[in-house]
Motif scaffolding. Structure first.
Motif, short mmCIF file in Angstrom:
data_model
loop_
_atom_site.label_atom_id
_atom_site.label_comp_id
_atom_site.label_asym_id
_atom_site.label_seq_id
_atom_site.Cartn_x
_atom_site.Cartn_y
_atom_site.Cartn_z
N MET A 62 0.82 -1.21 0.00
CA MET A 62 0.00 0.00 0.00
C MET A 62 0.86 1.26 0.00
O MET A 62 0.56 2.22 -0.69
N LEU A 63 1.92 1.26 0.79
CA LEU A 63 2.68 2.49 1.04
C LEU A 63 3.98 2.61 0.26
O LEU A 63 4.50 3.72 0.11
N HIS A 64 4.54 1.50 -0.19
CA HIS A 64 5.79 1.49 -0.97
C HIS A 64 6.97 2.09 -0.23
O HIS A 64 7.90 2.60 -0.85
N HIS A 65 6.93 2.07 1.07
CA HIS A 65 8.03 2.62 1.86
C HIS A 65 8.09 1.84 3.15
O HIS A 65 7.12 1.81 3.91
N ARG A 66 9.23 1.20 3.41
CA ARG A 66 9.34 0.27 4.53
C ARG A 66 9.08 0.94 5.88
O ARG A 66 8.38 0.40 6.72
N GLU A 67 9.67 2.10 6.12
CA GLU A 67 9.48 2.76 7.42
C GLU A 67 8.02 3.12 7.65
O GLU A 67 7.51 2.92 8.76
N ASP A 68 7.35 3.63 6.64
CA ASP A 68 5.93 3.95 6.77
C ASP A 68 5.11 2.68 7.01
O ASP A 68 4.19 2.66 7.83
N ALA A 69 5.45 1.60 6.29
CA ALA A 69 4.73 0.34 6.45
C ALA A 69 4.90 -0.20 7.86
O ALA A 69 3.93 -0.63 8.50
N GLU A 70 6.13 -0.18 8.35
CA GLU A 70 6.36 -0.67 9.72
C GLU A 70 5.63 0.19 10.74
O GLU A 70 5.07 -0.33 11.71
N GLU A 71 5.61 1.50 10.52
CA GLU A 71 4.89 2.39 11.42
C GLU A 71 3.40 2.08 11.41
O GLU A 71 2.75 2.02 12.46
N ALA A 72 2.84 1.87 10.22
CA ALA A 72 1.41 1.55 10.11
C ALA A 72 1.08 0.24 10.83
O ALA A 72 0.08 0.16 11.56
N VAL A 73 1.92 -0.77 10.64
CA VAL A 73 1.67 -2.07 11.26
C VAL A 73 1.77 -1.96 12.78
O VAL A 73 0.91 -2.45 13.51
N GLN A 74 2.81 -1.30 13.25
CA GLN A 74 2.97 -1.15 14.70
C GLN A 74 1.81 -0.38 15.30
O GLN A 74 1.27 -0.76 16.36
N ASP A 75 1.41 0.69 14.64
CA ASP A 75 0.29 1.47 15.14
C ASP A 75 -1.00 0.66 15.12
O ASP A 75 -1.81 0.74 16.05
N ALA A 76 -1.19 -0.15 14.08
CA ALA A 76 -2.39 -1.00 14.01
C ALA A 76 -2.41 -1.99 15.17
O ALA A 76 -3.45 -2.18 15.82
N PHE A 77 -1.27 -2.61 15.46
CA PHE A 77 -1.23 -3.55 16.58
C PHE A 77 -1.46 -2.85 17.92
O PHE A 77 -2.10 -3.41 18.82
N LEU A 78 -0.96 -1.64 18.07
CA LEU A 78 -1.24 -0.88 19.30
C LEU A 78 -2.73 -0.61 19.44
O LEU A 78 -3.30 -0.76 20.53
N ARG A 79 -3.37 -0.23 18.35
CA ARG A 79 -4.81 0.03 18.39
C ARG A 79 -5.60 -1.24 18.67
O ARG A 79 -6.59 -1.22 19.40
N VAL A 80 -5.15 -2.35 18.09
CA VAL A 80 -5.79 -3.64 18.38
C VAL A 80 -5.66 -3.95 19.86
O VAL A 80 -6.63 -4.32 20.52
N HIS A 81 -4.46 -3.80 20.39
CA HIS A 81 -4.22 -4.09 21.81
C HIS A 81 -5.13 -3.25 22.70
O HIS A 81 -5.75 -3.75 23.63
N ASP A 82 -5.23 -1.96 22.39
CA ASP A 82 -6.03 -1.06 23.20
C ASP A 82 -7.53 -1.32 23.10
O ASP A 82 -8.28 -0.95 24.00
N ASN A 83 -7.96 -1.95 22.00
CA ASN A 83 -9.40 -2.15 21.79
C ASN A 83 -9.82 -3.61 21.76
O ASN A 83 -10.98 -3.90 21.49
N LEU A 84 -8.91 -4.51 22.04
CA LEU A 84 -9.20 -5.94 21.94
C LEU A 84 -10.31 -6.39 22.89
O LEU A 84 -11.12 -7.23 22.54
N ALA A 85 -10.37 -5.80 24.05
CA ALA A 85 -11.41 -6.18 25.02
C ALA A 85 -12.81 -5.86 24.49
O ALA A 85 -13.78 -6.51 24.86
N ARG A 86 -12.90 -4.86 23.61
CA ARG A 86 -14.21 -4.47 23.05
C ARG A 86 -14.55 -5.22 21.76
O ARG A 86 -15.64 -5.06 21.22
#
Length: 175
Positions: A31-55
């Motif tokens: 999607m992003l064609h840039h490794r640092e942006d991709a890693e940032e997106a993935v890490q941020d997605a996992f943080l959001r999953v962690h914060d909202n997993l109980a819901r």
């Protein structure tokens, strides 16, 4: 694993991340064609999953929910990068994001051509194609991820395939 992670088991969440990380990073890179942006997106997605997993609803499928979060993070970073790119003044030379993506792709003709062809697609078509044909989601799951209607997604996938077919046939992406 998902149930234990929902109830706060850190080891289960770590296994969940380990299981989904390769697919998530591949999707974000495409999607992003840039490794640092991709890693940032993935890490941020996992943080959001962690914060909202109980819901997260126990009866709901995890993949569409996760990829919706990841897709939203990718779109946010694309918009941020576009705004940043538009602020360059005359004479500034932006870093070519595509060059980073190529280092992650095996240097084999057809695979490289497919990735270059994917990069030429509008982001909505690229996202729909990747969800359908790389992440093997059905249109109902894709609707959850993108928020778009099934008919819209079918058209995006069809247009992406048509464009990819033409670009790859004509060799328009060869250097």
């Amino acid at each position: 694993m998902l149930q234990q992670a929902r109830h706060g088991d850190r080891a289960s969440f770590a296994r969940l991340v380990e299981h989904y990380y390769p697919r998530a990073l591949r999707f974000a890179l495409q999607m992003l064609h840039h490794r640092e942006d991709a890693e940032e997106a993935v890490q941020d997605a996992f943080l959001r999953v962690h914060d909202n997993l109980a819901r997260f609803r126990e009866d709901a499928p995890f993949d569409p929910w996760f990829f919706r979060i990841l897709g939203n993070r990718c779109r946010t970073l694309m918009a941020k990068r576009k705004r940043h790119h538009e602020t360059f003044e005359y004479g500034d030379v932006p870093v070519d994001a595509a060059s980073d993506a190529e280092t992650d792709i095996p240097d084999e003709g057809f695979v490289r051509d497919v990735h270059k062809a994917l990069a030429q697609l509008p982001s909505e078509q690229r996202e729909a194609f990747l969800l359908r044909h790389v992440n093997d989601m059905d249109y109902e799951e894709m609707t959850i991820v993108t928020g778009a209607k099934g008919s819209t997604l079918r058209m995006r996938v069809k247009r992406a395939i048509d464009t990819l077919r033409v670009v790859l046939r004509e060799g328009a992406i060869h250097e």
